[in-house]
Design a protein around this motif. Sequence first.
Motif, PDB file in Angstrom:
ATOM      1  N   ALA A 111       0.799  -1.304   0.105  1.00 42.12           N
ATOM      2  CA  ALA A 111      -0.029   0.133  -0.118  1.00 42.12           C
ATOM      3  C   ALA A 111       0.888   1.134  -0.025  1.00 42.12           C
ATOM      4  CB  ALA A 111      -1.072   0.052   1.212  1.00 42.12           C
ATOM      5  N   ALA A 112       1.821   1.346   0.729  1.00 39.77           N
ATOM      6  CA  ALA A 112       2.809   2.386   0.860  1.00 39.77           C
ATOM      7  C   ALA A 112       3.619   2.701  -0.579  1.00 39.77           C
ATOM      8  CB  ALA A 112       3.890   2.323   1.846  1.00 39.77           C
ATOM      9  N   ASN A 113       3.564   1.505  -1.407  1.00 37.88           N
ATOM     10  CA  ASN A 113       4.431   1.828  -2.719  1.00 37.88           C
ATOM     11  C   ASN A 113       3.498   1.642  -3.952  1.00 37.88           C
ATOM     12  OD1 ASN A 113       7.682   1.645  -2.174  1.00 37.88           O
ATOM     13  ND2 ASN A 113       6.712   0.057  -0.678  1.00 37.88           N
ATOM     14  N   GLU A 114       2.258   2.001  -3.642  1.00 39.61           N
ATOM     15  CA  GLU A 114       1.268   2.057  -4.874  1.00 39.61           C
ATOM     16  C   GLU A 114       1.818   2.557  -6.021  1.00 39.61           C
ATOM     17  OE1 GLU A 114      -3.458   2.684  -5.640  1.00 39.61           O
ATOM     18  OE2 GLU A 114      -2.623   3.149  -3.639  1.00 39.61           O
ATOM     19  N   LEU A 115       2.228   3.599  -5.867  1.00 41.64           N
ATOM     20  CA  LEU A 115       2.743   4.466  -7.128  1.00 41.64           C
ATOM     21  C   LEU A 115       3.822   3.827  -8.066  1.00 41.64           C
ATOM     22  CD1 LEU A 115       2.379   7.013  -8.742  1.00 41.64           C
ATOM     23  CD2 LEU A 115       4.357   7.994  -7.519  1.00 41.64           C
ATOM     24  N   SER A 116       4.760   3.240  -7.195  1.00 39.22           N
ATOM     25  CA  SER A 116       5.800   2.183  -8.042  1.00 39.22           C
ATOM     26  C   SER A 116       5.137   1.009  -8.774  1.00 39.22           C
ATOM     27  CB  SER A 116       7.119   1.851  -6.881  1.00 39.22           C
ATOM     28  OG  SER A 116       6.721   1.263  -6.122  1.00 39.22           O
ATOM     29  N   LEU A 117       4.417   0.465  -7.844  1.00 37.52           N
ATOM     30  CA  LEU A 117       3.695  -0.714  -8.352  1.00 37.52           C
ATOM     31  C   LEU A 117       3.097  -0.530  -9.652  1.00 37.52           C
ATOM     32  CD1 LEU A 117       2.466  -2.317  -4.956  1.00 37.52           C
ATOM     33  CD2 LEU A 117       4.360  -3.279  -6.221  1.00 37.52           C
ATOM     34  N   ARG A 118       2.120   0.683  -9.624  1.00 42.43           N
ATOM     35  CA  ARG A 118       1.330   0.930 -10.828  1.00 42.43           C
ATOM     36  C   ARG A 118       2.410   1.260 -11.965  1.00 42.43           C
ATOM     37  NH1 ARG A 118      -1.047   1.420 -14.872  1.00 42.43           N
ATOM     38  NH2 ARG A 118      -3.332   2.325 -15.027  1.00 42.43           N
ATOM     39  N   GLN A 119       3.431   1.819 -11.625  1.00 46.30           N
ATOM     40  CA  GLN A 119       4.285   1.909 -12.912  1.00 46.30           C
ATOM     41  C   GLN A 119       4.897   0.745 -13.323  1.00 46.30           C
ATOM     42  OE1 GLN A 119       8.342   3.673 -12.200  1.00 46.30           O
ATOM     43  NE2 GLN A 119       7.962   5.257 -13.136  1.00 46.30           N
ATOM     44  N   LYS A 120       5.366  -0.382 -12.462  1.00 44.31           N
ATOM     45  CA  LYS A 120       5.872  -1.424 -12.838  1.00 44.31           C
ATOM     46  C   LYS A 120       4.868  -2.444 -13.407  1.00 44.31           C
ATOM     47  CE  LYS A 120       8.592  -3.808 -10.237  1.00 44.31           C
ATOM     48  NZ  LYS A 120       9.322  -4.865  -9.339  1.00 44.31           N
ATOM     49  N   ILE A 121       3.754  -2.447 -13.271  1.00 39.65           N
ATOM     50  CA  ILE A 121       2.755  -3.352 -14.010  1.00 39.65           C
ATOM     51  C   ILE A 121       2.624  -2.430 -15.372  1.00 39.65           C
ATOM     52  CG2 ILE A 121       0.571  -2.224 -13.058  1.00 39.65           C
ATOM     53  CD1 ILE A 121      -0.506  -5.184 -13.115  1.00 39.65           C
ATOM     54  N   SER A 122       2.542  -1.179 -15.438  1.00 34.62           N
ATOM     55  CA  SER A 122       2.453  -0.453 -16.787  1.00 34.62           C
ATOM     56  C   SER A 122       3.438  -0.967 -17.691  1.00 34.62           C
ATOM     57  CB  SER A 122       2.145   0.880 -16.508  1.00 34.62           C
ATOM     58  OG  SER A 122       1.165   1.273 -15.762  1.00 34.62           O
ATOM     59  N   LEU A 123       4.845  -0.902 -16.909  1.00 35.51           N
ATOM     60  CA  LEU A 123       5.755  -1.249 -17.957  1.00 35.51           C
ATOM     61  C   LEU A 123       5.797  -2.754 -18.404  1.00 35.51           C
ATOM     62  CD1 LEU A 123       8.671   0.199 -15.859  1.00 35.51           C
ATOM     63  CD2 LEU A 123       8.210   0.901 -18.280  1.00 35.51           C
ATOM     64  N   LEU A 124       5.062  -3.818 -17.541  1.00 32.61           N
ATOM     65  CA  LEU A 124       5.098  -5.177 -17.776  1.00 32.61           C
ATOM     66  C   LEU A 124       4.074  -5.174 -18.728  1.00 32.61           C
ATOM     67  CD1 LEU A 124       5.459  -6.593 -14.169  1.00 32.61           C
ATOM     68  CD2 LEU A 124       6.847  -7.204 -16.319  1.00 32.61           C
ATOM     69  N   CYS A 125       3.099  -4.456 -18.809  1.00 32.85           N
ATOM     70  CA  CYS A 125       1.781  -4.448 -19.568  1.00 32.85           C
ATOM     71  C   CYS A 125       2.419  -4.025 -21.288  1.00 32.85           C
ATOM     72  CB  CYS A 125       0.754  -3.285 -19.303  1.00 32.85           C
ATOM     73  SG  CYS A 125      -0.651  -3.263 -20.552  1.00 32.85           S
ATOM     74  N   LEU A 126       3.332  -3.027 -21.301  1.00 36.68           N
ATOM     75  CA  LEU A 126       3.806  -2.724 -22.441  1.00 36.68           C
ATOM     76  C   LEU A 126       4.703  -3.915 -23.086  1.00 36.68           C
ATOM     77  CD1 LEU A 126       4.404  -0.394 -24.820  1.00 36.68           C
ATOM     78  CD2 LEU A 126       6.351   0.303 -23.168  1.00 36.68           C
TER      79      LEU A 126
END
Length: 397
Positions: A282-297
């Motif tokens: 929960a404290a790292n939600e922003l970095s998690l969102r960026q990581k899964i976006s990169l994995l999506c690409l």
Amino acid sequence: MIRRPPRSTLFPYTTLFRSRDVQSYLTTHQTNSTADLSHLWSSFEEMYNKRLWHQLTLALLDFVKHPSFSDGDGLIQLYQNFIADFETKINPLSLIEIIAYVVKQIADPNEAIDFLEKMKEKVKSSSDATVLCMILIGQLKLIQLKDVDGTKLVIEETEKLLEALDGITEVHGRFYELSSNYYRLIGKHAEYYRDALRFLGCLEVDKMNKEEQMERAFYLGLAALLGSGVYNFGELLAHSILDSLVGTEKQWLVDLLRVFNAGNIQAYEELRPLWTTQADLAANELSLRQKISLLCLMEMTFKRPANDRQLTFVEISNEARLPIEEVELLVMKALSLGLVQGSIDQVDQHVRMSWVQPRVLDKTQIAGMKKRLENWCKDIRSMELLMEKKACDDILT
């Protein structure tokens, strides 16, 4: 006047000046022990008298694990009064394996470390035994003394010695266990993920109890998600350690790892009520969102045929669920991290991908690759038939 050396609580000075009465020690334990233990002490005496050092070593490696040594200083007495008499005849690595149990009964960790330092000097001819000594010292510094800086120095020194060893030895797994525990303690997720996977590769998971498996799997899953630069989840997903979480209240972590591996933003959002209950995530939600976006690409690029890897900004925006003005930044981030290779056309708003970073694939991804290979084979066959027809036409004309 004779000046005596300082008295040690572990090795009283009297034992330094008097020869050990091994026979008396063994006889006493044969007399005062239970029937099953008495038989073992008798066999030790027989092997000792016949100088069967290898057989005696194997027997002692099992004996030090006996439940009767769970309390007290029995193992310290065993070493002082028996093993120390013939320790030079024992295989150095086996000797330190025995000593690993002995030091557990030394109450003072600093005294235990001093003892191990002396043992390290005795087995310096063996690289494996030296490394194991250093690992045991590192464990004492980390677990009992909470000496993080001291543990770091031990790990760095030990790693250099390990690099000089050929192949994977018995002590590699012990080292990776120490280093992964160290990295977990100081919060270095990527390093923990790397060494924890190496540790699992050096042992059979079945030898760990259920609780240990669950704890290791949970920490590994969190490290994969939170680790900087960790974009390959396939190796962890293929490991049986995650089976320990299936069917438990923490199964959501396994599901979340699969979602990240597939770059599935929709499923990621659906699991939000579960993963946000974990404080670190929960404290790292922003970095998690960026990581899964990169994995999506990466997944979008991987799924495309090699001759059709042109992605429009709109396609990326829809798949990654990002505003279209953030698509270019996402692609640039992926390019800078070396996750993909390609070029961006800002005018026509499309991206031409030429390469995607290799990853360990799951079964679904392998099935997709199989289908593309089948299509590729069909294309080659069609081209082959076309060339044969063209050649025939040219010959006829």
